[in-house]
Design a protein around this motif. Structure first.
Motif, short mmCIF file in Angstrom:
data_model
loop_
_atom_site.label_atom_id
_atom_site.label_comp_id
_atom_site.label_asym_id
_atom_site.label_seq_id
_atom_site.Cartn_x
_atom_site.Cartn_y
_atom_site.Cartn_z
N ARG A 124 0.86 -1.17 0.00
CA ARG A 124 0.00 0.00 0.00
C ARG A 124 0.90 1.23 0.00
O ARG A 124 1.74 1.40 0.89
CB ARG A 124 -0.93 0.01 1.22
N VAL A 125 0.71 2.08 -0.99
CA VAL A 125 1.63 3.20 -1.20
C VAL A 125 0.86 4.51 -1.15
O VAL A 125 -0.21 4.65 -1.75
CB VAL A 125 2.35 3.05 -2.55
N SER A 126 1.41 5.48 -0.45
CA SER A 126 0.82 6.80 -0.35
C SER A 126 1.19 7.63 -1.56
O SER A 126 2.37 7.86 -1.83
CB SER A 126 1.29 7.50 0.92
N SER A 127 0.19 8.12 -2.29
CA SER A 127 0.47 8.99 -3.44
C SER A 127 1.12 10.28 -2.97
O SER A 127 2.02 10.82 -3.63
CB SER A 127 -0.83 9.29 -4.20
N THR A 128 0.71 10.78 -1.81
CA THR A 128 1.29 12.02 -1.29
C THR A 128 2.77 11.88 -0.99
O THR A 128 3.56 12.80 -1.25
CB THR A 128 0.55 12.45 -0.01
N GLU A 129 3.17 10.75 -0.46
CA GLU A 129 4.58 10.54 -0.14
C GLU A 129 5.44 10.58 -1.40
O GLU A 129 6.54 11.14 -1.41
CB GLU A 129 4.76 9.22 0.61
N ILE A 130 4.95 9.97 -2.47
CA ILE A 130 5.68 10.01 -3.74
C ILE A 130 5.74 11.43 -4.28
O ILE A 130 6.79 11.91 -4.72
CB ILE A 130 5.01 9.07 -4.77
N GLU A 131 4.60 12.12 -4.23
CA GLU A 131 4.53 13.50 -4.73
C GLU A 131 5.49 14.42 -3.99
O GLU A 131 6.12 15.30 -4.58
CB GLU A 131 3.10 14.01 -4.64
N ASP A 132 5.63 14.21 -2.68
CA ASP A 132 6.54 15.04 -1.89
C ASP A 132 7.99 14.86 -2.35
O ASP A 132 8.76 15.84 -2.41
CB ASP A 132 6.42 14.69 -0.41
N ILE A 133 8.37 13.63 -2.65
CA ILE A 133 9.74 13.36 -3.10
C ILE A 133 9.97 13.95 -4.49
O ILE A 133 10.98 14.61 -4.75
CB ILE A 133 10.01 11.84 -3.12
N LEU B 252 13.41 6.64 -2.46
CA LEU B 252 12.22 5.80 -2.34
C LEU B 252 12.61 4.33 -2.49
O LEU B 252 13.52 4.00 -3.27
CB LEU B 252 11.19 6.15 -3.43
N PRO B 253 11.94 3.44 -1.78
CA PRO B 253 12.16 2.02 -2.03
C PRO B 253 11.72 1.66 -3.44
O PRO B 253 10.88 2.36 -4.03
CB PRO B 253 11.29 1.32 -0.98
N PRO B 254 12.27 0.62 -4.03
CA PRO B 254 11.98 0.30 -5.44
C PRO B 254 10.49 0.19 -5.77
O PRO B 254 10.07 0.62 -6.85
CB PRO B 254 12.69 -1.04 -5.64
N TYR B 255 9.69 -0.38 -4.86
CA TYR B 255 8.28 -0.57 -5.18
C TYR B 255 7.49 0.74 -5.22
O TYR B 255 6.37 0.79 -5.72
CB TYR B 255 7.62 -1.55 -4.21
N MET B 256 8.09 1.84 -4.68
CA MET B 256 7.42 3.14 -4.69
C MET B 256 7.90 4.04 -5.83
O MET B 256 7.35 5.12 -6.05
CB MET B 256 7.63 3.86 -3.36
N ALA B 257 8.92 3.61 -6.56
CA ALA B 257 9.44 4.43 -7.65
C ALA B 257 8.48 4.41 -8.84
O ALA B 257 7.89 3.37 -9.15
CB ALA B 257 10.81 3.91 -8.08
N PRO B 258 8.28 5.54 -9.51
CA PRO B 258 7.34 5.59 -10.64
C PRO B 258 7.76 4.65 -11.76
O PRO B 258 8.95 4.58 -12.12
CB PRO B 258 7.41 7.05 -11.10
N ALA B 259 6.78 3.94 -12.32
CA ALA B 259 7.04 3.12 -13.50
C ALA B 259 7.09 4.01 -14.74
O ALA B 259 7.91 3.80 -15.63
CB ALA B 259 5.96 2.05 -13.65
N VAL C 21 2.35 5.84 -11.65
CA VAL C 21 2.61 6.78 -12.74
C VAL C 21 2.56 8.19 -12.17
O VAL C 21 1.67 8.51 -11.37
CB VAL C 21 1.56 6.62 -13.86
N VAL C 22 3.52 9.02 -12.56
CA VAL C 22 3.56 10.40 -12.10
C VAL C 22 3.38 11.35 -13.28
O VAL C 22 4.07 11.21 -14.31
CB VAL C 22 4.89 10.70 -11.38
N ILE D 215 7.22 21.74 -11.36
CA ILE D 215 6.34 22.80 -10.87
C ILE D 215 5.25 22.21 -9.98
O ILE D 215 4.92 22.74 -8.92
CB ILE D 215 5.71 23.55 -12.06
N GLU D 216 4.71 21.09 -10.41
CA GLU D 216 3.62 20.41 -9.71
C GLU D 216 3.61 18.98 -10.18
O GLU D 216 4.04 18.68 -11.30
CB GLU D 216 2.30 21.11 -10.04
N ASN D 217 3.11 18.05 -9.35
CA ASN D 217 3.04 16.67 -9.82
C ASN D 217 1.93 15.91 -9.11
O ASN D 217 1.51 16.27 -8.00
CB ASN D 217 4.39 15.97 -9.63
N VAL D 218 1.44 14.87 -9.76
CA VAL D 218 0.41 14.00 -9.22
C VAL D 218 0.83 12.55 -9.44
O VAL D 218 1.23 12.18 -10.55
CB VAL D 218 -0.96 14.25 -9.91
#
Length: 533
Positions: A430-439, A489-496, A464-465, A447-450
């Motif tokens: 289970r991965v937090s989208s916010t945590e990825i966006e912060d990094i 980020l750990p590998p499973y949280m890195a954007p594909a 996907v970011v 400028i901005e990301n989702v």
């Protein structure tokens, strides 16, 4: 009253010489593990670890994780298993949030842990596993020693220091927003989970369970507690290549194997020798749904193994399972409640859902955790009273309101519909989208990301970011993002995939339009560059 270490002690009395844990071809018997955990408990006490203190275990799957967890149970301390895939930022958050006084870390993972050690003021002790030399760069106020020194003490006499309602563990899990939250797990939760699961899996002392999932994952930890409850043997391994898992299953004559969809996708394509196929009595899946194609592949590849499709969440461990005999008749179902638990479907107004109607899945029973560590606000949102219509006798009882949407058929079988939040479920995590966006936001030029989860047959969802930035420099920006994510980020949280746009589409409230982005991304190619969505 049964505490975590009582599961081990009971089996040590009944079958002292029986194998409890195996690792890399070597076994530790129940009585030997009992003695080891009692010595280590005395060693922790010598480090001034007392009842209620938190001990973080930053190790891959290996016997020392089990040893430390049992030792903590004996002195009333709280163990916190942490995935070895985490990086220093995530480890620092866990150490600081939990206020841990002790960190157990392997020599190979120490370089990742050193920045966290420096940034964690409550930390007093560092225990090293497989230490080749004395560590450097650890501040002088912290005691550091090898695990062998903990084991050098006389075994701690068995006496009740905690009760079963006390916390045994804190398991950190990502939510839909912000950094990971610590789910507070009591001894009662752990023991009750072992009893419930072993009942429907029909585990016995003859079982040999392969623990390939991380022990920091409640589903992985369950392989140990379930084995100890029935006096079975748990073989520890670290999932890497499918062939290695198959070889381990064959060599150890494994009878039970737990996995997540990504793992099963690879294992369904692997060649299984006859000895592995013949010994495997059952396989289980959680952490996401199996596709019908994958179910067919697994049943063809492992015809003798009963397949249990399950649903659970860290806040209540395991909620449902589908009887293997019902897989063909109940396609896509997550089954019914596991023994001694109750699953409710509730409308937004709090009333009961009718069959066929979609509502929020609510779990009540002995597996409901104690809330989130150090986070009363999040606890109040997720842990709420059982609906009054269940029974007048449940007044004041807390249930887990999952945020997941489900429905039932006319026979009461449950079907998962959707998540009600923005949590991404990938590779069983289970991965937090916010945590990825912060990094990602820390990268120059963003400028901005989702961050979004997009359906993927292998991963469940791939990350996907979508980034707002300069399209003319998109290739360089994408490479900077990838480097930064690999570092933090750990590998499973890195954007594909990463998509760069001049600006992100917005909804009527001026916020990024996530549904519109998701729809556009699903039709786009990897690392796509565009001026509009």
């Amino acid at each position: 009253m049964t505490l975590l270490h009582h599961l081990l002690d009971r089996s040590a009395r009944q079958s002292p010489r029986k194998e409890a844990v195996r690792y890399r071809g070597e076994a530790v018997s129940y009585v030997a593990l009992q003695d080891l955990s009692m010595r280590t408990a005395a060693g922790l006490q010598a480090l001034d670890v007392i009842r209620g203190d938190r001990v973080v275990i930053f190790l891959p799957n290996r016997p020392e994780v089990v040893e430390i967890a049992l030792a903590c149970s004996r002195i009333g301390a709280i163990f916190i298993p942490v995935s070895p895939m985490l990086r220093s930022r995530q480890l620092t958050h866990i150490l600081r949030d939990s206020g841990a006084t002790t960190l157990v870390v392997s020599d190979s993972l120490l370089p990742y842990a050193l920045p966290s050690i420096e940034d964690s003021p409550a930390l007093l002790n560092v225990v090293l596993v497989e230490a080749k030399q004395a560590p450097r760069n650890i501040r002088s106020q912290i005691r550091h020693l090898r695990i062998e020194e903990l084991r050098s003490y006389q075994p701690l006499p068995s006496k009740a220091i905690a009760i079963d309602r006390d916390l045994a563990a804190i398991l950190y899990t990502s939510g839909s927003t912000g950094p990971a939250k610590g789910v507070m797990i009591s001894h009662h939760n752990l023991v009750s989970g072992a009893v419930c699961v072993s009942e429907y899996l029909e585990n016995t002392a003859e079982d040999r369970l392969l623990a390939a999932l991380p022990l920091s994952f409640d589903y992985g930890l369950s392989q140990i507690t379930t084995a100890f409850h029935v006096g079975a043997c748990a073989t520890l391994t670290n999932y890497s290549m499918p062939a290695a898992i198959v070889q381990e299953a064959a060599a150890e004559k494994i009878t039970g194997l737990a996995g997540v969809p990504t793992m099963w996708a690879y294992l369904a394509a692997a060649e299984w020798p006859a000895v592995a196929r013949d010994s495997l009595r059952y396989i289980t899946n959680s952490g996401g749904a199996l596709t019908q194609t994958l179910i067919r592949s697994l049943r063809t590849r492992l015809p003798s193994a009963r397949l249990y499709c399950m649903y659970g969440l860290t806040e209540a461990f395991r909620s449902t399972y589908l009887d293997p005999e019902e897989i063909d008749r109940r396609r896509g179902s997550i089954g019914k409640a596991i023994p001694n638990q109750e699953i409710l479907l509730v409308r937004p107004d709090g009333s009961r859902c009718e069959p066929g109607e979609t509502g929020e899945l609510v779990h009540r029973g002995s597996l409901v955790a104690r809330g989130y560590w150090n986070n009363a606000e999040a606890t109040a949102k997720r842990f709420r009273p059982v609906p009054a219509w269940v029974s007048t006798a449940t007044a004041g009882e807390m249930a887990v309101w999952s945020g997941d949407l489900a429905r039932t058929d006319a026979d009461g079988y449950l079907y998962f519909v959707a998540r009600a939040d923005q949590l991404i479920k990938t590779s069983g995590y289970r991965v937090s989208s916010t945590e990825i966006e912060d990094i990602v936001s820390e990268v120059d030029g963003v400028i901005e990301n989702v961050a979004l989860g997009v359906a993927d047959e292998l991963l469940g969802q791939k990350i996907v970011v979508a980034v707002a930035g300069s399209v003319s420099g998109a290739e360089a920006l994408i490479e900077r993002i990838r480097r930064h994510c690999r570092l933090h980020l750990p590998p499973y949280m890195a954007p594909a995939d990463i998509h760069v746009l001049e600006e992100l589409p917005r909804n009527a409230n001026g916020k990024p339009d996530r549904p519109a982005l998701a729809k556009w991304i699903e039709s786009s190619r990897t690392d796509y560059v565009s001026r509009q969505a």
